[in-house]
Design a protein around this motif. Structure first.
Motif, PDB file in Angstrom:
ATOM      1  N   THR A  88     -16.111 -25.994   1.846  1.00 44.51           N
ATOM      2  CA  THR A  88     -16.165 -26.916   0.713  1.00 44.51           C
ATOM      3  C   THR A  88     -16.897 -26.281  -0.458  1.00 44.51           C
ATOM      4  O   THR A  88     -16.448 -26.352  -1.609  1.00 44.51           O
ATOM      5  N   GLY A  92     -15.493 -25.161  -4.186  1.00 46.36           N
ATOM      6  CA  GLY A  92     -16.079 -25.500  -5.485  1.00 46.36           C
ATOM      7  C   GLY A  92     -16.243 -24.273  -6.365  1.00 46.36           C
ATOM      8  O   GLY A  92     -15.986 -24.311  -7.572  1.00 46.36           O
ATOM      9  N   LEU A  93     -16.674 -23.165  -5.750  1.00 44.71           N
ATOM     10  CA  LEU A  93     -16.794 -21.912  -6.510  1.00 44.71           C
ATOM     11  C   LEU A  93     -15.424 -21.433  -6.997  1.00 44.71           C
ATOM     12  O   LEU A  93     -15.299 -20.927  -8.119  1.00 44.71           O
ATOM     13  N   ARG A  95     -12.961 -23.325  -7.770  1.00 43.07           N
ATOM     14  CA  ARG A  95     -12.608 -24.161  -8.916  1.00 43.07           C
ATOM     15  C   ARG A  95     -13.282 -23.636 -10.194  1.00 43.07           C
ATOM     16  O   ARG A  95     -12.684 -23.651 -11.274  1.00 43.07           O
ATOM     17  N   LEU A  96     -14.536 -23.193 -10.064  1.00 44.00           N
ATOM     18  CA  LEU A  96     -15.217 -22.609 -11.226  1.00 44.00           C
ATOM     19  C   LEU A  96     -14.489 -21.359 -11.713  1.00 44.00           C
ATOM     20  O   LEU A  96     -14.339 -21.145 -12.923  1.00 44.00           O
ATOM     21  N   ALA A  99     -11.421 -22.422 -13.580  1.00 44.00           N
ATOM     22  CA  ALA A  99     -11.753 -22.930 -14.917  1.00 44.00           C
ATOM     23  C   ALA A  99     -12.060 -21.778 -15.867  1.00 44.00           C
ATOM     24  O   ALA A  99     -11.672 -21.813 -17.044  1.00 44.00           O
ATOM     25  N   PHE A 109     -10.983 -33.119 -11.680  1.00 46.00           N
ATOM     26  CA  PHE A 109     -11.285 -31.881 -10.976  1.00 46.00           C
ATOM     27  C   PHE A 109     -12.649 -31.315 -11.367  1.00 46.00           C
ATOM     28  O   PHE A 109     -13.283 -30.636 -10.568  1.00 46.00           O
ATOM     29  N   ARG A 110     -13.083 -31.607 -12.569  1.00 45.10           N
ATOM     30  CA  ARG A 110     -14.449 -31.224 -12.950  1.00 45.10           C
ATOM     31  C   ARG A 110     -15.450 -31.996 -12.097  1.00 45.10           C
ATOM     32  O   ARG A 110     -16.424 -31.428 -11.595  1.00 45.10           O
ATOM     33  N   THR A 113     -15.481 -30.665  -8.573  1.00 50.01           N
ATOM     34  CA  THR A 113     -16.210 -29.394  -8.493  1.00 50.01           C
ATOM     35  C   THR A 113     -17.700 -29.649  -8.311  1.00 50.01           C
ATOM     36  O   THR A 113     -18.339 -29.067  -7.423  1.00 50.01           O
ATOM     37  N   GLU A 116     -18.352 -31.077  -4.827  1.00 45.59           N
ATOM     38  CA  GLU A 116     -18.259 -30.056  -3.774  1.00 45.59           C
ATOM     39  C   GLU A 116     -19.472 -29.131  -3.763  1.00 45.59           C
ATOM     40  O   GLU A 116     -19.985 -28.777  -2.700  1.00 45.59           O
ATOM     41  N   LEU A 117     -19.939 -28.769  -4.941  1.00 48.30           N
ATOM     42  CA  LEU A 117     -21.076 -27.851  -5.014  1.00 48.30           C
ATOM     43  C   LEU A 117     -22.400 -28.531  -4.652  1.00 48.30           C
ATOM     44  O   LEU A 117     -23.358 -27.850  -4.283  1.00 48.30           O
TER      45      LEU A 117
END
Length: 141
Positions: A88, A92-93, A95-96, A99, A109-110, A113, A116-117
């Protein structure tokens, strides 16, 4: 570090696993059925992207089933709970990274993120308070 009583830590881990599992099964199934139309701002995608998206969504839904099953007795499977939390967090990473590469995503989705982090390390911390890993020793050693 905040220390929780074992019963509270267990309930917290169970709640996170159950909620995450339910969300994963629901959203994964939705994306398998609808493809990119299920994704906010998903737009039209190539057939290859649609194929990959639906395949990953199947794995996401399957991981939700696993999370739900782990919630029954998370103290019996600490390594699996850690693996879910780690995956998880790395998600999140990722997703970063997306982005940074493609620009900011839809606000949903922001928010995911951030969730998740933050949730993954909290799950790891609560999971550590359940029960120490038990080393299984073999009489052959």
């Amino acid at each position: 570090m905040i220390t929780l009583p074992p019963a509270t830590a267990r309930r917290a881990v169970q709640a996170v696993l159950r909620a995450s599992g339910l969300i994963a099964v629901a959203t994964g199934t939705w994306v398998v059925a609808r493809g990119s139309a299920a994704v906010p701002d998903g737009g039209t995608v190539s057939p290859s992207t649609d194929s990959v998206l639906r395949f990953y969504a199947t794995w996401w839904a399957g991981s939700g089933v696993l999370m739900w099953r782990l919630a029954a007795a998370p103290e019996r499977h600490p390594a699996a709970v850690r693996a879910v939390a780690a995956a998880t967090f790395v998600g999140g990473l990722a997703r970063l990274l997306a982005a940074r590469h493609s620009g900011p995503p839809h606000p949903l989705f922001r928010a995911l993120t951030v969730l998740e982090l933050v949730t993954a390390p909290a799950l790891l911390a609560a999971g550590r308070q359940l029960a120490p890993d038990r080393q299984v020793s073999s009489p052959d050693r």
